[in-house]
Design a protein around this motif. Structure first.
Motif, PDB file in Angstrom:
ATOM      1  N   ALA A  86      45.210  52.309  37.427  1.00  0.00           N
ATOM      2  CA  ALA A  86      43.747  52.452  37.538  1.00  0.00           C
ATOM      3  C   ALA A  86      43.302  53.781  36.949  1.00  0.00           C
ATOM      4  O   ALA A  86      42.400  54.436  37.462  1.00  0.00           O
ATOM      5  N   GLY A  87      43.955  54.189  35.873  1.00  0.00           N
ATOM      6  CA  GLY A  87      43.461  55.306  35.069  1.00  0.00           C
ATOM      7  C   GLY A  87      42.378  54.774  34.155  1.00  0.00           C
ATOM      8  O   GLY A  87      41.923  53.635  34.311  1.00  0.00           O
ATOM      9  N   PRO A  88      41.944  55.563  33.181  1.00  0.00           N
ATOM     10  CA  PRO A  88      40.842  55.114  32.328  1.00  0.00           C
ATOM     11  C   PRO A  88      41.107  53.763  31.656  1.00  0.00           C
ATOM     12  O   PRO A  88      40.211  52.913  31.617  1.00  0.00           O
ATOM     13  N   ILE A  89      42.320  53.542  31.152  1.00  0.00           N
ATOM     14  CA  ILE A  89      42.566  52.266  30.469  1.00  0.00           C
ATOM     15  C   ILE A  89      42.593  51.120  31.478  1.00  0.00           C
ATOM     16  O   ILE A  89      42.019  50.057  31.240  1.00  0.00           O
ATOM     17  N   GLY A  90      43.254  51.335  32.611  1.00  0.00           N
ATOM     18  CA  GLY A  90      43.242  50.299  33.652  1.00  0.00           C
ATOM     19  C   GLY A  90      41.833  49.980  34.096  1.00  0.00           C
ATOM     20  O   GLY A  90      41.478  48.820  34.313  1.00  0.00           O
ATOM     21  N   LEU A  91      41.000  51.003  34.230  1.00  0.00           N
ATOM     22  CA  LEU A  91      39.635  50.784  34.710  1.00  0.00           C
ATOM     23  C   LEU A  91      38.769  50.083  33.676  1.00  0.00           C
ATOM     24  O   LEU A  91      37.986  49.200  34.017  1.00  0.00           O
ATOM     25  N   VAL A  92      38.887  50.451  32.404  1.00  0.00           N
ATOM     26  CA  VAL A  92      38.086  49.714  31.414  1.00  0.00           C
ATOM     27  C   VAL A  92      38.606  48.286  31.295  1.00  0.00           C
ATOM     28  O   VAL A  92      37.841  47.357  31.055  1.00  0.00           O
ATOM     29  N   SER A  93      39.920  48.109  31.464  1.00  0.00           N
ATOM     30  CA  SER A  93      40.472  46.749  31.456  1.00  0.00           C
ATOM     31  C   SER A  93      39.912  45.953  32.620  1.00  0.00           C
ATOM     32  O   SER A  93      39.601  44.759  32.479  1.00  0.00           O
ATOM     33  N   LEU A  94      39.777  46.599  33.770  1.00  0.00           N
ATOM     34  CA  LEU A  94      39.199  45.940  34.940  1.00  0.00           C
ATOM     35  C   LEU A  94      37.763  45.497  34.658  1.00  0.00           C
ATOM     36  O   LEU A  94      37.369  44.357  34.926  1.00  0.00           O
ATOM     37  N   LEU A  95      36.974  46.399  34.105  1.00  0.00           N
ATOM     38  CA  LEU A  95      35.585  46.063  33.793  1.00  0.00           C
ATOM     39  C   LEU A  95      35.523  44.912  32.793  1.00  0.00           C
ATOM     40  O   LEU A  95      34.722  43.985  32.935  1.00  0.00           O
ATOM     41  N   ALA A  96      36.360  44.982  31.775  1.00  0.00           N
ATOM     42  CA  ALA A  96      36.339  43.937  30.745  1.00  0.00           C
ATOM     43  C   ALA A  96      36.856  42.617  31.302  1.00  0.00           C
ATOM     44  O   ALA A  96      36.320  41.546  30.991  1.00  0.00           O
ATOM     45  N   ALA A  97      37.900  42.679  32.144  1.00  0.00           N
ATOM     46  CA  ALA A  97      38.459  41.453  32.712  1.00  0.00           C
ATOM     47  C   ALA A  97      37.465  40.786  33.648  1.00  0.00           C
ATOM     48  O   ALA A  97      37.356  39.562  33.702  1.00  0.00           O
ATOM     49  N   ARG A  98      36.725  41.608  34.404  1.00  0.00           N
ATOM     50  CA  ARG A  98      35.703  41.021  35.279  1.00  0.00           C
ATOM     51  C   ARG A  98      34.614  40.384  34.436  1.00  0.00           C
ATOM     52  O   ARG A  98      34.127  39.292  34.720  1.00  0.00           O
ATOM     53  N   ALA A  99      34.240  41.071  33.328  1.00  0.00           N
ATOM     54  CA  ALA A  99      33.230  40.497  32.429  1.00  0.00           C
ATOM     55  C   ALA A  99      33.719  39.177  31.838  1.00  0.00           C
ATOM     56  O   ALA A  99      32.932  38.281  31.547  1.00  0.00           O
ATOM     57  N   ALA A 100      35.055  39.074  31.650  1.00  0.00           N
ATOM     58  CA  ALA A 100      35.633  37.850  31.084  1.00  0.00           C
ATOM     59  C   ALA A 100      35.833  36.762  32.136  1.00  0.00           C
ATOM     60  O   ALA A 100      36.257  35.657  31.802  1.00  0.00           O
ATOM     61  N   GLY A 101      35.586  37.086  33.396  1.00  0.00           N
ATOM     62  CA  GLY A 101      35.654  36.059  34.435  1.00  0.00           C
ATOM     63  C   GLY A 101      37.011  35.860  35.073  1.00  0.00           C
ATOM     64  O   GLY A 101      37.272  34.829  35.683  1.00  0.00           O
ATOM     65  N   ALA A 102      37.907  36.845  34.936  1.00  0.00           N
ATOM     66  CA  ALA A 102      39.191  36.735  35.634  1.00  0.00           C
ATOM     67  C   ALA A 102      38.948  36.740  37.137  1.00  0.00           C
ATOM     68  O   ALA A 102      38.060  37.415  37.621  1.00  0.00           O
ATOM     69  N   GLU A 103      39.770  35.950  37.873  1.00  0.00           N
ATOM     70  CA  GLU A 103      39.583  35.895  39.314  1.00  0.00           C
ATOM     71  C   GLU A 103      40.751  35.189  39.971  1.00  0.00           C
ATOM     72  O   GLU A 103      41.088  34.063  39.549  1.00  0.00           O
ATOM     73  N   PRO A 104      41.425  35.733  40.992  1.00  0.00           N
ATOM     74  CA  PRO A 104      41.182  37.074  41.496  1.00  0.00           C
ATOM     75  C   PRO A 104      41.769  38.134  40.565  1.00  0.00           C
ATOM     76  O   PRO A 104      42.610  37.821  39.732  1.00  0.00           O
ATOM     77  N   ILE A 105      41.304  39.362  40.738  1.00  0.00           N
ATOM     78  CA  ILE A 105      41.891  40.487  40.019  1.00  0.00           C
ATOM     79  C   ILE A 105      42.509  41.408  41.065  1.00  0.00           C
ATOM     80  O   ILE A 105      41.854  41.775  42.039  1.00  0.00           O
ATOM     81  N   VAL A 106      43.770  41.741  40.833  1.00  0.00           N
ATOM     82  CA  VAL A 106      44.453  42.733  41.661  1.00  0.00           C
ATOM     83  C   VAL A 106      44.706  43.943  40.774  1.00  0.00           C
ATOM     84  O   VAL A 106      45.112  43.781  39.618  1.00  0.00           O
ATOM     85  N   ILE A 107      44.454  45.134  41.307  1.00  0.00           N
ATOM     86  CA  ILE A 107      44.752  46.349  40.544  1.00  0.00           C
ATOM     87  C   ILE A 107      45.647  47.248  41.378  1.00  0.00           C
ATOM     88  O   ILE A 107      45.507  47.323  42.606  1.00  0.00           O
ATOM     89  N   THR A 108      46.611  47.884  40.702  1.00  0.00           N
ATOM     90  CA  THR A 108      47.547  48.757  41.405  1.00  0.00           C
ATOM     91  C   THR A 108      47.451  50.176  40.853  1.00  0.00           C
ATOM     92  O   THR A 108      47.060  50.388  39.704  1.00  0.00           O
ATOM     93  N   ASP A 109      47.846  51.138  41.694  1.00  0.00           N
ATOM     94  CA  ASP A 109      47.955  52.525  41.234  1.00  0.00           C
ATOM     95  C   ASP A 109      48.743  53.296  42.273  1.00  0.00           C
ATOM     96  O   ASP A 109      48.878  52.857  43.421  1.00  0.00           O
ATOM     97  N   LEU A 110      49.244  54.457  41.859  1.00  0.00           N
ATOM     98  CA  LEU A 110      49.967  55.334  42.783  1.00  0.00           C
ATOM     99  C   LEU A 110      49.004  56.083  43.699  1.00  0.00           C
ATOM    100  O   LEU A 110      49.425  56.591  44.738  1.00  0.00           O
TER     101      LEU A 110
END
Lengths: 381, 385
Positions: free
Chosen positions: A208-232
């Motif tokens: 969930a660094g910058p690339i993970g976060l922009v990927s999250l935003l883009a994946a949500r825009a693309a309609g992925a569901e559910p989305i799980v995100i991990t980080d340390l």
């Protein structure tokens, strides 16, 4: 193959110029001096002053208005190399930039003074005899000049000359900040494009660094569901949840094996995932992703990482899991700009720290220090 | 539970605990020339001829006279090493999964076959329940409840009389021999890899390994119109076989002392370019890494073989070149294709058979198959009388 770009953007022209000088800490400069943040093989980062360039044929001179600091900038500074790209001399940082056209070179008709642009910094050779360029994969051009990948100087500066065909117009409703964020967004979009992600697909994002976060935003825009995100770090997961309230977060526990970590992820997701966008490049995280996806699933690695990595071969084999990799991007900037301009992706919350260009060294220290909790640090002029 | 129906139906204990089951020692002879003998390995790393009861076909099953069975590297591996991945030998287990045979008796309700029909045998029997995601979505090779005959504990088809589900048999035309029918199985593995790799007409290809799977992959790649093709192996005699099968294939003898990058240089010299697709048929880490250095930007490394786990690969090289790593597990819906290709003469796979043994001599067959000095490619057991 003769290409002109390595000549045109030859970093030695700047380093050997009489007006080039490394500034000492606190040294004052004029408000329009062409200062920039450079790193070197001794792992130093400092401001330099360089000559103000003039645009040649097919180029424009830009006043760079905003530049984000990337993990790779920090890595080149502190570790001196990524893969085969090694720091051998003073090198200008920065490749996530947006700016304003201030002067046109000969033959430039596409732009006028005052135009606001996002800057695509990977300049391929674009020759017919180059297979990647000819086949629509210009990110794979072996002769690419990528500003801020050593030895080519980057765009974290005040005045920068750029090929006019590698600029993208910013609509009025996009700030320079957002324009600069189009670069990391382009990375995420390139990955999503080739990953096969579709509406309704269950997705795991690692990191969930910058690339993970922009990927999250883009994946949500693309309609992925559910989305799980991990980080340390819990703070990064909390940030992710603010960006996309419906995301499921899983804190990575270092003492768990990848299989155990994957079991937790699958429990949270309510089943196996179809796809993982792996945004850390870390071996154990990639293995975790492999153990999290279903038979026939796919792990798409967007991050860079250690040169040789171990993979759980029999699990990959028995489950027919694809491993794909993304290297930079091709043809993603127009898409990035459209998505942000239309409000489908809101990048604004990602900038957590802003610094004036004169404070670039401080900016780098904040970006490099996890305790500061920075997501995207931007230099703005 | 419906999904474990097959596991009960093919429960090996029914055979192992039968009073008619006996392991034949070196001085034992089968009770008759029709005895249901088979080649079994066990957890003590022994391989023996055994005699087992002649089964009767139940509803939806047929009884087959197995006419030809190829020995696979996995059969030898289970015999000598006792496991592959999570499949572990814990008891007497029948070998063999590359078989073709003849229908001799029909179970209740079987209408699509008649006695005398000649068939290739697909030995992976998935649960095929609607609630099974893999079976329902066309990926039955991924069925978690699959019964794969000859993967422990389920007995294989290297035997004389075998009962099989009627729906997992494939008719072989009159112009195909039982030998060729039995070769369909390794061919389906190669065809699976070919399909998943996306290799197309006119694209350059690398085949790693010139064993039976590598050679089947070579024949498949040539049939698909890949050009040029380069094949590698540790042994010159295998490369010679490859050249006899496909005269203009480029061959490169692997030098185990070379690093993957240096080995890749030799391969590129031999074929003159980087390939779009590598069909990796060894499962060896060094060979897979070598293949990575031979593939052009955006290409595919298709791993067909199984191997040790974990394995280390040149991650940054894969990343910077956007090379896709793909894997297959057995095959799905490939048998009809394999049969068509052989029957229509598009692929001539007969030359892979280098040794033929009678069923009574299965032990000698296994010794030959397991000994590299014998130079065997495909050893088949044939019971043609």
């Amino acid at each position: 193959m003769v290409t002109q770009n390595p000549d045109i953007y030859d970093p030695r022209k700047i380093l050997q110029h009489s007006e080039f000088k490394v500034l000492s800490a606190g040294e004052k400069t004029d408000s329009d001096a062409n200062i920039a943040a450079f790193y070197n093989p001794a792992h130093e980062i400092h401001l330099v002053q360089k000559p103000k360039p003039k645009p040649g044929p097919g180029q424009v001179l830009l006043h760079v208005r905003a530049t984000g600091i990337c993990g790779s900038d920090v890595h080149f500074w502190r570790h001196g190399g990524i893969g085969t790209m090694i720091v051998t001399d003073e090198c200008g940082s920065g490749h996530e930039s947006a700016g304003e056209v201030v002067e046109l070179g000969e033959g430039v008709t596409e732009w006028k003074v005052g135009d606001r642009v996002a800057m695509e910094v990977g300049i391929p050779c674009s020759q017919p005899s180059c297979t990647p360029c000819r086949t629509g994969k210009y990110n794979g051009c072996p002769d690419v000049v990528f500003f801020s990948t050593p030895p080519y100087h980057g765009t974290l500066t005040r005045w920068h000359v750029h090929p006019e065909q590698w600029l993208h117009r910013l609509p009025d409703n996009l700030s320079f900040e957002e324009g600069a964020l189009c670069e990391p967004l382009a990375v995420a979009l390139a990955g999503i494009d080739r990953s096969g992600l579709r509406l309704g697909d269950p997705l795991l994002i690692c990191g969930a660094g910058p690339i993970g976060l922009v990927s999250l935003l883009a994946a949500r825009a693309a309609g992925a569901e559910p989305i799980v995100i991990t980080d340390l770090f819990q703070s990064r997961l909390d940030f992710a949840k603010k960006l996309v309230p419906g995301v499921h977060t899983v804190l990575v526990e270092r003492e768990l094996s990848p299989e155990q970590q994957a079991a937790k992820i699958k429990a949270v997701a309510g089943g196996e995932l179809k796809l993982s966008l792996e945004c850390t490049g870390v071996e154990s995280s990639i293995s975790t992703a492999i153990f999290s996806v279903q038979f026939g699933g796919r792990v798409f690695v967007i991050g860079v990482g250690k040169s040789e990595q171990k993979f759980p071969f029999m699990h990959l084999s028995a489950n027919e899991i694809d491993l794909k990799f993304q290297y930079r991007y091709a043809d993603q900037y127009p898409k990035a700009i459209r998505l942000v301009a239309a409000g489908l992706i809101n990048l604004k919350p990602l900038v957590t720290h802003r610094f004036a260009l004169e404070e670039a060294v401080s900016a780098f220290h904040v970006a490099a220090d996890p305790a500061q909790g920075a997501i995207k640090v931007q230099i703005q002029d | 539970m419906a999904c474990t129906h097959n596991q009960r139906l093919y429960d090996p204990k029914q055979v192992n605990t039968s009073p008619e089951f006996r392991v034949l020692g070196p001085n034992d002879t089968p009770s008759s020339k029709d005895a249901n003998i088979a080649a079994f390995y066990n957890e003590k790393r022994e391989i023996n001829l055994v005699e087992k009861p002649k089964p009767k076909p139940g509803p939806g099953q047929v009884l087959l006279h197995i006419r030809a069975t190829g020995i696979c590297g996995s059969d030898i591996h289970f015999w000598r090493h006792g496991r592959i991945g999570n499949m572990i030998v814990t008891d007497e287990c029948g070998s063999g999964h590359e078989s073709a045979g003849e229908v001799v008796e029909l179970g209740e309700g079987v209408t699509e076959w008649k006695v005398g029909d000649r068939v290739a045998i697909e030995v992976g029997i998935p649960c095929f329940q609607p609630s099974c995601e893999q079976c329902r979505t066309g990926k039955y090779n991924g069925c978690p409840h699959v019964v794969f005959l000859s993967a422990p504990p389920y007995h294989g088809t290297l035997t004389r009389w075998h009962v099989h589900p009627a729906q997992w048999l494939h008719r072989i035309p009159d112009n195909m021999s039982y030998e060729e029918g039995a070769l369909c199985e390794p061919l389906t593995v190669a065809l699976s890899g070919l399909e998943a790799s996306g290799l197309r007409l006119g694209e350059p290809a690398l085949v790693c390994g010139a064993g039976p799977i590598g050679l089947a992959a070579l024949l498949s790649a040539r049939a698909a119109g890949a050009a040029p093709i380069v094949i590698t192996d540790l042994f010159q005699n295998r490369l010679d076989t490859a050249k006899a099968l496909v005269p203009n294939v480029r061959t490169v003898l692997v030098d185990p002392a070379l690093s993957p990058e240096d080995q890749a240089m030799k391969i590129k010299e031999a074929v003159g370019l980087k390939v779009k697709v590598a069909l990796e048929c060894t499962g060896f880490e060094g060979s897979i890494s070598t293949a990575a250095y031979c593939i052009k930007f955006g290409g595919t490394l298709m791993v067909i073989g199984v191997g040790k786990s974990p394995q280390t690969y040149p991650f940054m090289h894969l990343s910077l070149n956007e090379i896709t790593l793909k894997f297959i597990n057995r095959y799905v819906d490939q048998y009809p294709k394999a049969i068509r290709l052989i029957s229509e003469g598009v692929i001539d796979i007969k030359p892979l058979i280098t040794h033929r043994f009678k069923l009574e001599d299965a032990m000698a067959a296994f010794q030959v198959a397991a000994d590299p000095k014998q130079g065997a490619i495909k050893v088949q057991i044939q019971d043609l009388d």
